[in-house]
Write a protein that holds these residues in place. Structure first.
Motif, PDB file in Angstrom:
ATOM      1  N   ILE A 350       0.833  -1.201   0.000  1.00 27.50           N
ATOM      2  CA  ILE A 350       0.000   0.000   0.000  1.00 27.50           C
ATOM      3  C   ILE A 350       0.866   1.248   0.000  1.00 27.50           C
ATOM      4  N   LEU A 351       1.965   1.216   0.749  1.00 31.66           N
ATOM      5  CA  LEU A 351       2.860   2.369   0.784  1.00 31.66           C
ATOM      6  C   LEU A 351       3.447   2.654  -0.599  1.00 31.66           C
ATOM      7  N   LEU A 352       3.936   1.624  -1.289  1.00 34.18           N
ATOM      8  CA  LEU A 352       4.523   1.818  -2.617  1.00 34.18           C
ATOM      9  C   LEU A 352       3.515   2.397  -3.602  1.00 34.18           C
ATOM     10  N   MET A 353       2.271   1.936  -3.533  1.00 31.22           N
ATOM     11  CA  MET A 353       1.267   2.325  -4.520  1.00 31.22           C
ATOM     12  C   MET A 353       0.656   3.684  -4.243  1.00 31.22           C
ATOM     13  N   THR A 354       0.926   4.277  -3.084  1.00 33.12           N
ATOM     14  CA  THR A 354       0.351   5.579  -2.752  1.00 33.12           C
ATOM     15  C   THR A 354       1.382   6.688  -2.611  1.00 33.12           C
ATOM     16  N   LEU A 355       2.665   6.364  -2.574  1.00 27.14           N
ATOM     17  CA  LEU A 355       3.694   7.389  -2.533  1.00 27.14           C
ATOM     18  C   LEU A 355       3.755   8.126  -3.869  1.00 27.14           C
ATOM     19  N   PRO A 356       4.142   9.394  -3.881  1.00 21.51           N
ATOM     20  CA  PRO A 356       4.295  10.106  -5.153  1.00 21.51           C
ATOM     21  C   PRO A 356       5.498   9.578  -5.925  1.00 21.51           C
ATOM     22  N   GLY A 357       5.284   9.185  -7.158  1.00 19.85           N
ATOM     23  CA  GLY A 357       6.343   8.622  -7.961  1.00 19.85           C
ATOM     24  C   GLY A 357       5.886   7.347  -8.647  1.00 19.85           C
ATOM     25  N   THR A 358       6.846   6.561  -9.085  1.00 25.76           N
ATOM     26  CA  THR A 358       6.575   5.326  -9.819  1.00 25.76           C
ATOM     27  C   THR A 358       6.822   4.127  -8.913  1.00 25.76           C
ATOM     28  N   PRO A 359       5.832   3.282  -8.663  1.00 26.54           N
ATOM     29  CA  PRO A 359       6.065   2.080  -7.862  1.00 26.54           C
ATOM     30  C   PRO A 359       6.726   0.980  -8.689  1.00 26.54           C
ATOM     31  N   VAL A 360       7.714   0.338  -8.101  1.00 28.88           N
ATOM     32  CA  VAL A 360       8.393  -0.799  -8.718  1.00 28.88           C
ATOM     33  C   VAL A 360       8.197  -1.984  -7.782  1.00 28.88           C
ATOM     34  N   VAL A 361       7.309  -2.871  -8.160  1.00 30.21           N
ATOM     35  CA  VAL A 361       6.971  -4.024  -7.326  1.00 30.21           C
ATOM     36  C   VAL A 361       7.870  -5.181  -7.726  1.00 30.21           C
ATOM     37  N   GLN A 362       8.441  -5.844  -6.736  1.00 32.36           N
ATOM     38  CA  GLN A 362       9.371  -6.936  -6.993  1.00 32.36           C
ATOM     39  C   GLN A 362       8.646  -8.263  -7.067  1.00 32.36           C
ATOM     40  N   TYR A 363       9.282  -9.221  -7.700  1.00 36.69           N
ATOM     41  CA  TYR A 363       8.648 -10.523  -7.935  1.00 36.69           C
ATOM     42  C   TYR A 363       8.329 -11.238  -6.636  1.00 36.69           C
ATOM     43  N   ASP A 364       9.110 -11.016  -5.567  1.00 27.14           N
ATOM     44  CA  ASP A 364       8.842 -11.709  -4.313  1.00 27.14           C
ATOM     45  C   ASP A 364       7.705 -11.061  -3.533  1.00 27.14           C
ATOM     46  N   GLN A 365       7.239  -9.882  -3.956  1.00 22.61           N
ATOM     47  CA  GLN A 365       6.082  -9.262  -3.319  1.00 22.61           C
ATOM     48  C   GLN A 365       4.775  -9.734  -3.928  1.00 22.61           C
ATOM     49  N   LEU A 366       4.811 -10.043  -5.214  1.00 19.50           N
ATOM     50  CA  LEU A 366       3.600 -10.453  -5.913  1.00 19.50           C
ATOM     51  C   LEU A 366       3.992 -11.508  -6.930  1.00 19.50           C
ATOM     52  N   GLU A 367       3.799 -12.745  -6.571  1.00 15.33           N
ATOM     53  CA  GLU A 367       4.199 -13.825  -7.454  1.00 15.33           C
ATOM     54  C   GLU A 367       3.108 -14.069  -8.486  1.00 15.33           C
ATOM     55  N   PRO A 368       3.454 -14.133  -9.769  1.00 10.91           N
ATOM     56  CA  PRO A 368       2.448 -14.423 -10.791  1.00 10.91           C
ATOM     57  C   PRO A 368       1.840 -15.794 -10.609  1.00 10.91           C
ATOM     58  N   ALA A 369       0.678 -15.956 -11.204  1.00 11.81           N
ATOM     59  CA  ALA A 369      -0.023 -17.233 -11.109  1.00 11.81           C
ATOM     60  C   ALA A 369       0.785 -18.337 -11.785  1.00 11.81           C
TER      61      ALA A 369
END
Length: 506
Positions: A350-369
């Motif tokens: 939630i912090l990454l997606m609401t901070l001003p700027g570009t969020p870079v989500v790593q593979y270990d935070q959200l694993e694809p199906a």
């Protein structure tokens, strides 16, 4: 009223064709509209007579000849007042201060996802199975709102022609499939030392080590040729570290000229630098032939690099330090960086997606199906539900960020709490909060990193609206309207509340 009231009344009404005396008379000659009754002088024996009023009498009764003129004046005055009110309203709207929408480049609007192709099925980088696994996941990643990929562990040309018989066709296939799906591809060419410091890369395979050796050599010796090769393959940008040998003013000026050659109006090529030091040197160059910013995005880690999992207080202090940092003209990107406790994964997302700027989500935070692994998921129901919950939270946040100006490029305001009334004497960190605003729309982000439930102090921010509606929460179980004076944050919970000004329904 009786129909026949005698001779001194309003007259008599007889049956059809008969008078009051029974004699025949013609009822068709009776007036349909009774004129005003004019009274005579009864003392002199005058009888009552019926006659219509004349024009002069009507004008005198209505107020005289000036009545028409007064009525015209009133009509004209009404329209003048109405036009004046309309002009005033238009002037107020045009002169009122309002936010101007900032035109954003593609990397400012995009949501980046950093991954490694071989993480999908354990195959070696560059193999056809790894590329096919990644291509199969592109529609799924697109459905989550991701529009840019940061790829690590890819391949570099090993000869003067830029060909590698084992991997180049796979790379071209990957780029073609990414372009068809609408993805921008950014190559992570950060030096090998960064990967070796991370605990999760402690056992690097010989293939990846060889790759990084060739990569560093190509960046140092054949940097211009390497850039042109990858740009011709459709790469949208490069990610380097601030400790790389290429991170110098001279090298970046050369890179900038090459990027401009391949850039188009809607496909600008970029350079992203990952900040590992406390401060970066000036990234702007002004000369006769070049007046640009050498780096487009500065990527920062929310958590510092550490071989151990950080405590709650360390996470809270790191987040608070970034929230209180002075504003920078350079566009920022955010990633978690270090390995975080599992119970704080949703909060950091939630912090990454609401901070001003570009969020870079790593593979270990959200694993694809994982395709074809239904039996493994069935063996671990808790893991499957947890992954599904994180995916649903990520999708909700990405879609809200895409359609809300306040979350995309709105202003940022850090909201400090009074620690004397909010924090106890133990080591539990206080609530962290900030505001993203655009016009009359405000998004309040609250973060409780500690292990204890904490209510909001009613006198904490009296200037804020008192009510709003939940947009997101880390457990994904809060919905509907909320009053800030009754909100209690649970342990390690983050919430996003859309506040409303009184009388506003934006």
């Amino acid at each position: 009223m009786p129909l026949n009231v005698g001779d001194n009344g309003y007259g008599s009404v007889a049956g059809p064709g008969l008078s009051s005396s029974g004699a025949a008379s013609s009822s068709e000659t009776a007036a349909l509209i009774v004129p005003e009754l004019q009274f005579g002088d009864q003392d002199q024996g005058d009888e009552y007579t019926w006659r219509p009023m004349s024009k002069e009498e009507l004008e005198e009764t209505a107020g005289g000849p000036g009545w028409r003129r007064l009525r015209c004046y009133l009509v004209v005055l009404f329209w003048l007042v109405w036009l004046a009110m309309l002009a005033t309203a238009v002037a107020v709207i045009l002169t009122s201060p309002r936010p101007v929408e900032t035109p954003l480049a593609w990397w400012q609007e995009s949501l980046f996802f950093q991954l490694q192709p071989d993480l999908f099925n354990g195959t070696s980088p560059g193999s056809s199975d790894a590329v096919e696994a990644l291509c199969d996941q592109l529609p799924y990643l697109k459905s989550l709102g991701i529009s840019a990929l940061v790829l690590r562990g890819l391949w570099v040309p090993l000869n003067d022609t830029g060909e590698h018989p084992a991997t180049l066709p796979h790379v071209q296939h990957l780029f073609n499939e990414s372009n068809k799906a609408g993805f921008k591809v950014v190559l992570d060419v950060c030096e090998v030392q960064t990967a070796e410091k991370s605990e999760e890369h402690a056992q690097v395979t010989h293939v990846i080590i060889i790759f990084y050796v060739y990569l560093i050599i190509s960046v140092l010796v054949f940097s211009q040729y390497t850039l042109r090769f990858w740009l011709s393959q459709g790469v949208a940008g490069f990610l380097i570290c601030d400790t790389d040998a290429a991170f110098t003013e001279k090298t970046l000026v050369q890179w900038r000229r090459i990027l401009e050659e391949f850039s188009k109006e809607d496909e600008e090529r970029i350079v992203v630098v990952k900040q590992t030091r406390e401060a970066l040197p000036s990234l702007k160059v002004s000369s006769q032939d070049l007046n640009v910013t050498l780096v487009d995005v500065v990527l920062k880690s929310v958590l510092p690099q550490s071989p151990r999992l950080p405590s709650d207080r360390q996470v809270g202090e790191a987040i608070e330090a970034h929230l209180q940092a002075p504003e920078d003209d350079t566009w920022l990107g955010w990633m978690v960086g270090s390995k975080a406790p599992s119970d704080l994964k949703r909060l950091l997302l939630i912090l990454l997606m609401t901070l001003p700027g570009t969020p870079v989500v790593q593979y270990d935070q959200l694993e694809p199906a994982q395709g074809g692994n239904n039996s493994e998921l069935a063996d671990n129901t808790h893991t499957f539900k947890s992954r599904h919950s994180i995916t649903a939270l990520f999708k909700s946040l990405s879609h809200n960020r895409a359609r809300e100006e306040a979350l995309l490029f709105g202003t940022f305001t850090f909201l400090p709490f009074n620690k004397s009334s909010n924090a106890s004497e133990d080591s539990s960190p206080p609530i962290l909060a900030f505001l993203r605003s655009w016009g009359c729309v405000h998004f309040l982000v609250l973060l409780n990193v500690g292990p204890e439930a904490r209510p909001l102090d009613p006198g904490w921010a009296p200037a804020l609206p008192e009510a709003g509606v939940f947009v997101a929460s880390s457990p994904m179980d809060r919905m509907g309207a909320v009053a800030l004076d009754t909100l209690v944050l649970r342990p390690r919970e983050a919430v996003v509340v859309k506040l409303f000004e009184p009388g506003s329904y934006s």
